[in-house]
Scaffold this motif. Structure first.
Motif, PDB file in Angstrom:
ATOM      1  N   TRP A  42       0.634  -1.394   0.190  1.00 45.95           N
ATOM      2  CA  TRP A  42      -0.043  -0.252  -0.328  1.00 45.95           C
ATOM      3  C   TRP A  42       0.550   1.414   0.374  1.00 45.95           C
ATOM      4  CZ3 TRP A  42      -2.561   1.058   4.823  1.00 45.95           C
ATOM      5  CH2 TRP A  42      -3.771   2.801   5.039  1.00 45.95           C
ATOM      6  N   TRP A  43       1.823   1.114   0.851  1.00 48.64           N
ATOM      7  CA  TRP A  43       2.780   2.371   0.788  1.00 48.64           C
ATOM      8  C   TRP A  43       3.397   2.635  -0.567  1.00 48.64           C
ATOM      9  CZ3 TRP A  43       5.070   3.523   6.583  1.00 48.64           C
ATOM     10  CH2 TRP A  43       5.442   4.385   6.093  1.00 48.64           C
ATOM     11  N   GLY A  44       3.991   1.600  -1.072  1.00 48.54           N
ATOM     12  CA  GLY A  44       4.227   1.579  -2.720  1.00 48.54           C
ATOM     13  C   GLY A  44       4.186   1.616  -3.500  1.00 48.54           C
ATOM     14  N   LEU A  45       2.687   1.644  -3.256  1.00 51.19           N
ATOM     15  CA  LEU A  45       1.823   2.362  -4.093  1.00 51.19           C
ATOM     16  C   LEU A  45       1.476   3.923  -4.015  1.00 51.19           C
ATOM     17  CD1 LEU A  45      -0.334  -0.339  -4.543  1.00 51.19           C
ATOM     18  CD2 LEU A  45       1.166   0.229  -5.761  1.00 51.19           C
ATOM     19  N   SER A  46       1.470   4.493  -3.072  1.00 49.70           N
ATOM     20  CA  SER A  46       0.728   5.571  -3.111  1.00 49.70           C
ATOM     21  C   SER A  46       2.368   6.453  -3.422  1.00 49.70           C
ATOM     22  CB  SER A  46       0.911   5.656  -1.489  1.00 49.70           C
ATOM     23  OG  SER A  46       1.791   5.023  -0.435  1.00 49.70           O
ATOM     24  N   ALA A  48       4.590   5.403  -5.886  1.00 43.85           N
ATOM     25  CA  ALA A  48       4.569   5.509  -7.022  1.00 43.85           C
ATOM     26  C   ALA A  48       3.580   6.440  -7.541  1.00 43.85           C
ATOM     27  CB  ALA A  48       4.843   3.796  -7.398  1.00 43.85           C
ATOM     28  N   GLY A  49       2.725   7.094  -7.245  1.00 42.67           N
ATOM     29  CA  GLY A  49       1.853   7.810  -8.393  1.00 42.67           C
ATOM     30  C   GLY A  49       0.542   7.284  -7.843  1.00 42.67           C
ATOM     31  N   PHE A  50       0.128   6.420  -7.187  1.00 44.27           N
ATOM     32  CA  PHE A  50      -1.232   6.001  -7.288  1.00 44.27           C
ATOM     33  C   PHE A  50      -1.760   6.866  -6.277  1.00 44.27           C
ATOM     34  CE2 PHE A  50       0.620   2.753  -9.033  1.00 44.27           C
ATOM     35  CZ  PHE A  50      -0.111   1.656 -10.364  1.00 44.27           C
ATOM     36  N   ASP A  51      -3.129   7.285  -6.729  1.00 47.69           N
ATOM     37  CA  ASP A  51      -3.964   8.256  -6.057  1.00 47.69           C
ATOM     38  C   ASP A  51      -4.697   7.495  -5.003  1.00 47.69           C
ATOM     39  OD1 ASP A  51      -4.590  10.413  -5.301  1.00 47.69           O
ATOM     40  OD2 ASP A  51      -6.714  10.317  -6.754  1.00 47.69           O
ATOM     41  N   PHE A  52      -3.545   6.610  -3.665  1.00 49.09           N
ATOM     42  CA  PHE A  52      -3.820   6.366  -2.089  1.00 49.09           C
ATOM     43  C   PHE A  52      -2.876   7.616  -1.216  1.00 49.09           C
ATOM     44  CE2 PHE A  52      -3.506   2.082  -3.975  1.00 49.09           C
ATOM     45  CZ  PHE A  52      -5.022   2.458  -4.500  1.00 49.09           C
ATOM     46  N   PRO A  53      -3.979   7.097   0.248  1.00 44.67           N
ATOM     47  CA  PRO A  53      -3.088   8.717   1.314  1.00 44.67           C
ATOM     48  C   PRO A  53      -2.604   7.200   1.340  1.00 44.67           C
ATOM     49  CG  PRO A  53      -5.579   7.089   1.477  1.00 44.67           C
ATOM     50  CD  PRO A  53      -5.317   7.047   0.222  1.00 44.67           C
ATOM     51  N   THR A  54      -1.261   7.622   2.430  1.00 49.23           N
ATOM     52  CA  THR A  54       0.001   6.638   3.185  1.00 49.23           C
ATOM     53  C   THR A  54      -0.264   6.633   4.162  1.00 49.23           C
ATOM     54  OG1 THR A  54       0.826   8.976   4.157  1.00 49.23           O
ATOM     55  CG2 THR A  54       2.112   8.282   1.522  1.00 49.23           C
ATOM     56  N   LEU A 234      -9.725  11.392   0.647  1.00 48.59           N
ATOM     57  CA  LEU A 234      -9.014   9.504   1.008  1.00 48.59           C
ATOM     58  C   LEU A 234      -9.137   9.352   2.186  1.00 48.59           C
ATOM     59  CD1 LEU A 234      -7.518  10.023  -2.175  1.00 48.59           C
ATOM     60  CD2 LEU A 234      -9.963   8.615  -1.638  1.00 48.59           C
ATOM     61  N   PRO A 235      -8.294   9.689   3.159  1.00 49.03           N
ATOM     62  CA  PRO A 235      -7.511   9.333   4.122  1.00 49.03           C
ATOM     63  C   PRO A 235      -9.591   9.192   5.165  1.00 49.03           C
ATOM     64  CG  PRO A 235      -6.700  11.176   3.585  1.00 49.03           C
ATOM     65  CD  PRO A 235      -7.747  11.004   2.430  1.00 49.03           C
ATOM     66  N   THR A 236     -10.268  10.053   4.735  1.00 46.58           N
ATOM     67  CA  THR A 236     -11.465   9.416   5.528  1.00 46.58           C
ATOM     68  C   THR A 236     -12.384   7.812   5.112  1.00 46.58           C
ATOM     69  OG1 THR A 236     -12.062  11.554   6.776  1.00 46.58           O
ATOM     70  CG2 THR A 236     -13.800   9.670   6.555  1.00 46.58           C
ATOM     71  N   ILE A 237     -12.081   8.020   3.658  1.00 45.20           N
ATOM     72  CA  ILE A 237     -12.538   6.889   2.992  1.00 45.20           C
ATOM     73  C   ILE A 237     -12.281   5.951   3.332  1.00 45.20           C
ATOM     74  CG2 ILE A 237     -13.122   5.510   0.863  1.00 45.20           C
ATOM     75  CD1 ILE A 237     -13.405   8.289   0.056  1.00 45.20           C
ATOM     76  N   PHE A 238     -10.458   5.706   3.673  1.00 44.53           N
ATOM     77  CA  PHE A 238      -9.751   4.741   3.938  1.00 44.53           C
ATOM     78  C   PHE A 238      -9.675   4.217   5.768  1.00 44.53           C
ATOM     79  CE2 PHE A 238      -7.277   4.836   0.047  1.00 44.53           C
ATOM     80  CZ  PHE A 238      -6.812   3.926   0.471  1.00 44.53           C
ATOM     81  N   VAL A 239     -10.347   5.699   6.439  1.00 42.76           N
ATOM     82  CA  VAL A 239     -10.500   4.640   7.826  1.00 42.76           C
ATOM     83  C   VAL A 239     -11.897   3.820   7.812  1.00 42.76           C
ATOM     84  CG1 VAL A 239     -10.933   5.882   9.999  1.00 42.76           C
ATOM     85  CG2 VAL A 239      -9.411   7.081   8.709  1.00 42.76           C
TER      86      VAL A 239
END
Length: 269
Positions: A42-46, A48-54, A234-239
């Motif tokens: 997950w951290w690597g994808l975030s 690498a430019g993917f639209d993920f929060p760390t 996005l962070p709230t969605i991930f939570v």
């Protein structure tokens, strides 16, 4: 005359050396390794430019929601809905599943309706539930109830019809009456199916939660995620996703523990 004694004992071969038991990696260690690897990906994808929060951003947002009481209130509201719908679904599904499996008349009357509603996604019932039940808690709980009920009733029914005829015939030969056969043979033999159906129903209940909280909810993990979507938070969605996953996993582990206790007679790998 001299008597010669002949030793007729067959020499026993030396016992084979004891084999060393192969001890694999403990399951808990494998689980921890899997979690760490998942977070690393997950951290690597975030990065690498993917639209993920760390992960630190999600942890920070989760702490903020926890500190102001929002996360606890959402978890409490969602848990109350899931538990109420799930328990009601299981309580109704088990006797109906037993009736369908044990009595052919009940099977002929109920199975078409169960199969009919099983093919309809619970989410498709939401508009009808809103029209008939309003926008309070009742339609939310009803949709969750329907998801758990359908999964559990099918599993219970399959468990009853799957009981070996040999066991039932042997009990009849020994003079057991129908109620004794049902209590001592059918119920224990079908209990693994019932518990698996409960686990599937629990997963369906959590899967239906987010859609159920579309119905004019003011609190809940699904409501919080949908509200965050409007602001691209996005962070709230991930939570919310992580909270639902963790709660569902913990409840599933409780059911798995109950399954192992109640079906300890069953052979396992």
């Amino acid at each position: 005359m001299t008597v010669v004694q002949v030793d007729t004992e067959v020499p026993t071969p030396n016992p084979p050396p004891p084999q060393r038991s192969r001890r694999g990696v403990p399951r808990l260690a494998l689980n921890l390794i899997s979690v760490v690897l998942g977070i690393g990906v997950w951290w690597g994808l975030s990065k690498a430019g993917f639209d993920f929060p760390t992960p630190p951003a999600v942890v920070k947002r989760g702490w903020e929601l926890f500190a102001d009481g929002t996360l606890e209130a959402d978890i409490g509201a969602s848990l109350a809905r899931v538990l109420t719908g799930f328990v009601l679904g299981v309580v109704l599904a088990i006797p109906i599943g037993f009736l369908m499996g044990w009595y052919s008349i009940a099977r002929g009357l109920l199975e078409p309706w169960v199969q009919f509603f099983r093919t309809i996604p619970p989410l498709a019932i939401i508009p009808l539930a809103i029209v008939l039940m309003g926008i309070g808690e009742t339609p939310k709980i009803f949709v969750i109830f329907l998801a758990s009920f359908l999964a559990c009733v099918i599993a219970t029914f399959q468990g009853v019809v799957g009981v070996e005829k040999t066991l039932i015939n042997a009990a009849r030969v020994l003079g057991a009456k129908d109620h004794t056969i049902f209590a001592r043979v059918v119920v224990p033999a079908s209990s693994p199916f019932i518990l698996v159906g409960m686990r599937v129903g629990l997963g369906s209940s959590w899967a239906t939660l987010v859609a159920a909280e579309l119905i004019a909810a003011q609190q809940g993990l699904g409501f919080r995620m949908q509200n965050a979507e409007l602001y691209y938070d996005l962070p709230t969605i991930f939570v919310g996703v992580i909270a639902i996953g963790v709660l569902g996993l913990l409840m599933d582990r409780v059911l798995l523990l109950a399954e192992r206790r109640l079906t300890s007679w069953q052979e396992r790998r």
